[in-house]
Design a protein around this motif. Structure first.
Motif, PDB file in Angstrom:
ATOM      1  N   ARG A   1       0.842  -1.197   0.000  1.00  0.00           N
ATOM      2  CA  ARG A   1       0.000   0.000   0.000  1.00  0.00           C
ATOM      3  C   ARG A   1       0.877   1.247   0.000  1.00  0.00           C
ATOM      4  O   ARG A   1       1.319   1.715   1.059  1.00  0.00           O
TER       5      ARG A   1
ATOM      6  N   SER B   1      -3.999   7.094   4.680  1.00  0.00           N
ATOM      7  CA  SER B   1      -4.649   7.671   3.502  1.00  0.00           C
ATOM      8  C   SER B   1      -4.977   9.138   3.711  1.00  0.00           C
ATOM      9  O   SER B   1      -5.005   9.920   2.756  1.00  0.00           O
TER      10      SER B   1
ATOM     11  N   PRO C   1      -8.244  -0.494  -5.237  1.00  0.00           N
ATOM     12  CA  PRO C   1      -8.165   0.709  -4.417  1.00  0.00           C
ATOM     13  C   PRO C   1      -8.546   0.343  -2.992  1.00  0.00           C
ATOM     14  O   PRO C   1      -9.279  -0.625  -2.775  1.00  0.00           O
TER      15      PRO C   1
ATOM     16  N   THR D   1      -2.714  11.835   2.480  1.00  0.00           N
ATOM     17  CA  THR D   1      -2.831  12.208   1.073  1.00  0.00           C
ATOM     18  C   THR D   1      -4.081  13.029   0.797  1.00  0.00           C
ATOM     19  O   THR D   1      -4.244  13.545  -0.305  1.00  0.00           O
TER      20      THR D   1
ATOM     21  N   HIS E   1     -10.378   2.038  -0.875  1.00  0.00           N
ATOM     22  CA  HIS E   1     -11.486   2.810  -0.303  1.00  0.00           C
ATOM     23  C   HIS E   1     -12.764   2.037  -0.048  1.00  0.00           C
ATOM     24  O   HIS E   1     -13.672   2.530   0.612  1.00  0.00           O
TER      25      HIS E   1
ATOM     26  N   MET F   1      -7.268   8.179  -3.335  1.00  0.00           N
ATOM     27  CA  MET F   1      -5.982   8.325  -4.010  1.00  0.00           C
ATOM     28  C   MET F   1      -5.036   7.162  -3.760  1.00  0.00           C
ATOM     29  O   MET F   1      -3.925   7.141  -4.293  1.00  0.00           O
ATOM     30  N   LEU F   2      -5.440   6.172  -2.936  1.00  0.00           N
ATOM     31  CA  LEU F   2      -4.504   5.128  -2.550  1.00  0.00           C
ATOM     32  C   LEU F   2      -4.788   3.797  -3.244  1.00  0.00           C
ATOM     33  O   LEU F   2      -5.827   3.179  -3.027  1.00  0.00           O
ATOM     34  N   PRO F   3      -3.833   3.335  -4.065  1.00  0.00           N
ATOM     35  CA  PRO F   3      -3.938   2.021  -4.694  1.00  0.00           C
ATOM     36  C   PRO F   3      -3.379   0.952  -3.781  1.00  0.00           C
ATOM     37  O   PRO F   3      -2.807   1.234  -2.730  1.00  0.00           O
ATOM     38  N   SER F   4      -3.518  -0.306  -4.198  1.00  0.00           N
ATOM     39  CA  SER F   4      -2.859  -1.381  -3.465  1.00  0.00           C
ATOM     40  C   SER F   4      -2.646  -2.576  -4.379  1.00  0.00           C
ATOM     41  O   SER F   4      -3.320  -2.731  -5.397  1.00  0.00           O
TER      42      SER F   4
ATOM     43  N   SER G   1      -3.872   1.620  -9.152  1.00  0.00           N
ATOM     44  CA  SER G   1      -3.729   0.180  -8.901  1.00  0.00           C
ATOM     45  C   SER G   1      -3.386  -0.557 -10.189  1.00  0.00           C
ATOM     46  O   SER G   1      -2.614  -1.525 -10.178  1.00  0.00           O
TER      47      SER G   1
ATOM     48  N   ALA H   1      -7.441   6.096  -7.532  1.00  0.00           N
ATOM     49  CA  ALA H   1      -6.817   5.007  -6.788  1.00  0.00           C
ATOM     50  C   ALA H   1      -6.881   3.707  -7.582  1.00  0.00           C
ATOM     51  O   ALA H   1      -5.925   2.918  -7.585  1.00  0.00           O
ATOM     52  N   SER H   2      -7.999   3.470  -8.253  1.00  0.00           N
ATOM     53  CA  SER H   2      -8.117   2.240  -9.037  1.00  0.00           C
ATOM     54  C   SER H   2      -7.223   2.296 -10.274  1.00  0.00           C
ATOM     55  O   SER H   2      -6.615   1.280 -10.665  1.00  0.00           O
TER      56      SER H   2
END
Length: 367
Positions: free
Chosen positions: A106, A256, A280, A259, A282, A264-267, A302, A298-299
């Protein structure tokens, strides 16, 4: 040919998956990538259609694919499915377990264009660039025994078991150290060794693995409550953080907000061979589902991680990242990252903007 399996799932999952697939198609066409796309049902959508949140057909397609993209799973409609029948247990944890995806990556990177979207001061978040490596298929989420029972005095109680074996700890620490070698060569292991025997073992094993196998890596240990505080107080001190399934779940969601948005956070979640599932962080966000408001970045990021880690296309990953920077530089924002002076756009408009920015970068590279 490499195949991406798209599992749109529930809530905002279909909306963000649609935009991510647009970007994947643009990459395939623009860079002549040898890719094929497949899709299948999972989560509530699968339960409604087949009576099973993780149908056998989806399992087979996940096994056959080169990489899996997951939109989101769950929503209030399926809250009556509890315990072993819950969507998360059946679909999300089931998919991770089937793929053997033990290492959850992450990244937590503050985009310079979005510093004002964070609730923390600029001097705290500016320049934050870390990655949380979360053990994903062990720990308290998978430990047995677990369940509900009635005690001798007639009270009901719930119980879960936190279990970690030496091999489970070794492999996720190795994954974190391998990533750290490509960065600043610093790893922080987060545990609760002061009160939990399982995590006392975690600390002992992490220390040994780094000492014996990664002498070039600097290892620090933090108790999880201190780690949570430090993550907000001074996040730039961290490079790579490795931790348990539950602690990683909590700490990465807290991170998260450095940011400015979960959007905004992918994984990535990788197995021993590098095959993985990408999503993502979320969730399904049922409150905005179907309203064309969700942030698809985010996606889409990813997807960049997928290109990097599972599909062997680092050039494509860099193109996606540059395109995301481009749309943010242009002032485009979905509602969750909106700030004064920017232009608010819909989910679809943001996806189209990334595709357009990607096309510009691909054509520039070709010329």
């Amino acid at each position: 040919m490499k195949t991406i399996l798209f599992l749109a799932g529930d809530g905002i999952g279909p909306e963000i998956t649609r935009e991510t697939r647009k970007v994947a198609q643009a990459l395939k066409d623009g860079l002549s990538l040898d890719l094929a796309f497949d899709e299948a049902l999972i989560g509530g959508a699968a339960h409604d259609a087949t009576g099973n949140a993780f149908p056998d057909e989806t399992r087979a397609r996940a096994d056959a694919a080169s990489a899996v993209f997951l939109g989101a799973v769950g929503g209030p409609k399926w809250d009556h499915l509890t315990g072993a029948a819950s969507l998360e247990r059946v679909a999300l944890l089931g998919l991770r377990k089937q793929l053997g995806a033990f290492a959850n990556l992450r990244p937590v990177k503050v985009f310079p264009q979005l510093i004002e979207a964070s609730t923390l001061k600029r001097e705290i978040v500016e320049g934050v660039d870390m990655i949380i490596v979360r053990e994903l298929i062990g720990g308290i989420y998978f430990g047995e025994p677990r369940g509900l029972r009635t005690t001798g005095d007639g009270h009901q109680e719930g119980y879960n078991t936190l279990v970690y074996s030496v091999p489970e700890i070794e492999r996720v620490v190795r994954a974190a150290c391998t990533i750290a070698r490509t960065r600043d060569k610093r790893v922080t292991s987060v545990d609760k060794a002061n009160v939990l025997e399982a995590l006392r073992l975690w600390r002992e094993v992490a220390t040994r693995v780094v000492r014996d196998e990664f002498p070039d890596i600097t290892l620090d240990h933090l108790i999880v409550d201190n780690a949570a505080m430090q993550l907000i107080r001074s996040p730039k001190q961290f490079d790579v953080m490795v931790t348990t399934n539950m602690f990683g779940d909590i700490l990465s969601d807290a991170a998260s907000m450095l940011t400015g948005s979960l959007g905004m956070l992918p994984s990535a979640a990788l197995n021993e061979t590098g095959k993985g599932m990408y999503e993502p962080i979320h969730g399904s966000a049922p409150d905005i589902a179907g309203r064309n408001l969700a942030n698809p970045l985010a996606s889409i990021l990813s997807l960049a991680m997928m290109m990097e880690h599972s599909l062997g296309e680092p050039q494509a990953a860099r193109r996606i990242e540059a395109a995301v920077h481009g749309v943010l530089d242009a002032g485009l924002r979905t509602a969750d990252i909106m700030s004064p002076g920017m232009k608010q756009v819909t989910t679809a408009e943001m996806g189209d903007a990334v595709v357009a920015a990607l096309a510009v970068r691909v054509s520039q590279a070709a010329s």
